[in-house]
Design a protein around this motif. Structure first.
Motif, short mmCIF file in Angstrom:
data_model
loop_
_atom_site.label_atom_id
_atom_site.label_comp_id
_atom_site.label_asym_id
_atom_site.label_seq_id
_atom_site.Cartn_x
_atom_site.Cartn_y
_atom_site.Cartn_z
N TYR A 99 -12.61 36.71 6.20
CA TYR A 99 -11.79 37.23 7.28
C TYR A 99 -10.40 36.61 7.20
CZ TYR A 99 -16.40 38.35 9.08
OH TYR A 99 -17.67 38.82 9.21
N MET A 100 -9.46 37.26 7.82
CA MET A 100 -8.13 36.68 7.93
C MET A 100 -8.16 35.63 9.03
SD MET A 100 -5.75 40.05 7.47
CE MET A 100 -4.23 39.13 7.29
N VAL A 105 -2.63 37.62 13.53
CA VAL A 105 -3.35 38.73 12.93
C VAL A 105 -4.20 39.41 14.00
CG1 VAL A 105 -5.08 39.31 11.16
CG2 VAL A 105 -3.40 37.50 10.72
N HIS A 107 -7.18 40.86 16.11
CA HIS A 107 -8.54 40.32 16.24
C HIS A 107 -9.55 41.02 15.32
CE1 HIS A 107 -11.78 38.13 18.11
NE2 HIS A 107 -12.40 39.26 18.37
N LYS A 108 -9.39 42.32 15.08
CA LYS A 108 -10.37 43.04 14.28
C LYS A 108 -10.44 42.56 12.83
CE LYS A 108 -7.55 47.07 13.03
NZ LYS A 108 -7.48 48.54 13.12
N TYR A 109 -9.43 41.81 12.37
CA TYR A 109 -9.42 41.29 11.01
C TYR A 109 -9.85 39.82 10.92
CZ TYR A 109 -6.63 45.47 10.29
OH TYR A 109 -6.18 46.75 10.27
N THR A 110 -10.16 39.23 12.05
CA THR A 110 -10.52 37.81 12.09
C THR A 110 -11.94 37.64 12.62
OG1 THR A 110 -9.72 37.44 14.35
CG2 THR A 110 -8.12 37.16 12.56
N LYS A 111 -12.46 36.46 12.44
CA LYS A 111 -13.75 36.10 13.05
C LYS A 111 -13.59 34.70 13.61
CE LYS A 111 -18.68 35.53 12.28
NZ LYS A 111 -19.73 35.40 11.27
#
Length: 188
Positions: A99-100, A105, A107-111
């Motif tokens: 994940y990014m 960034v 939220h949908k690209y991170t965890k």
């Protein structure tokens, strides 16, 4: 060290604030409405406190500490203290590369891992230690300088290292001093 006056503290809009609280005018406090501070507690110079944070009575956050409560929160029990440069996190990005990372960034690209942190009564955390999300530091624990804490630490024990490991038991004799102190000052 210059501290905010009682009137200045009231104007900051804390969720709740006790008596005889000392906060350095050089500390950075964010999300006042999510922060509770008990009687006789102190936050020193260049510390940063943000997110959901509950600070019991007679708690000391020394200079240059970071207390990042996020949504889940960090809970300091009475008579606990963190030494210079301690960092306490209730949330963290996933560093695996799947994940990014970072808040710039979407939220949908991170965890993000989000878990509350408990710091029990009479806990003392040594300089530059790091406490990770989900840690439960039970009453009376002593953590050595530069330790990395994750998980649950057994009450009245001494931990040291990265990751922190149990070194030996810690005396609980100081409970007698707590009783004397509370009796002397007429506090519950």
């Amino acid at each position: 060290m210059a501290y905010y006056t009682e009137n200045e503290l009231k104007k900051l809009g804390f969720k709740s604030i006790g008596k005889n609280v000392k906060i350095s005018d050089k500390a950075s406090i964010y999300n006042h409405d999510k922060i509770e501070i008990g009687d006789n507690s102190r936050i020193d110079d260049f510390s940063v406190v943000s997110g959901r944070v509950s600070i019991g009575r007679n708690v000391h956050i020394t200079p240059q500490c970071l207390v990042a409560g996020g949504k889940k929160g960090i809970f300091f029990s009475d008579f606990s203290a963190i030494a210079y440069g301690v960092k306490v996190f209730s949330q963290s990005d996933d560093y695996s590369g799947k994940y990014m990372t970072n808040p710039t960034v979407p939220h949908k690209y991170t965890k993000t891992t989000e878990r509350s942190v408990l710091i029990g009564r009479h806990v003392i955390v040594g300089a530059n230690a790091v406490i990770l999300p989900g840690s439960k530091i039970l009453d009376g624990v002593s953590i050595g300088a530069c330790s990395l804490v994750q998980g649950r630490l057994k009450e009245w024990s001494i931990y040291q290292g990265s990751p922190a490991v149990l070194i030996r038991e810690r005396s609980n004799r100081l409970i007698n001093f707590e009783k004397e102190y509370l009796k002397e000052y007429g506090e519950k």
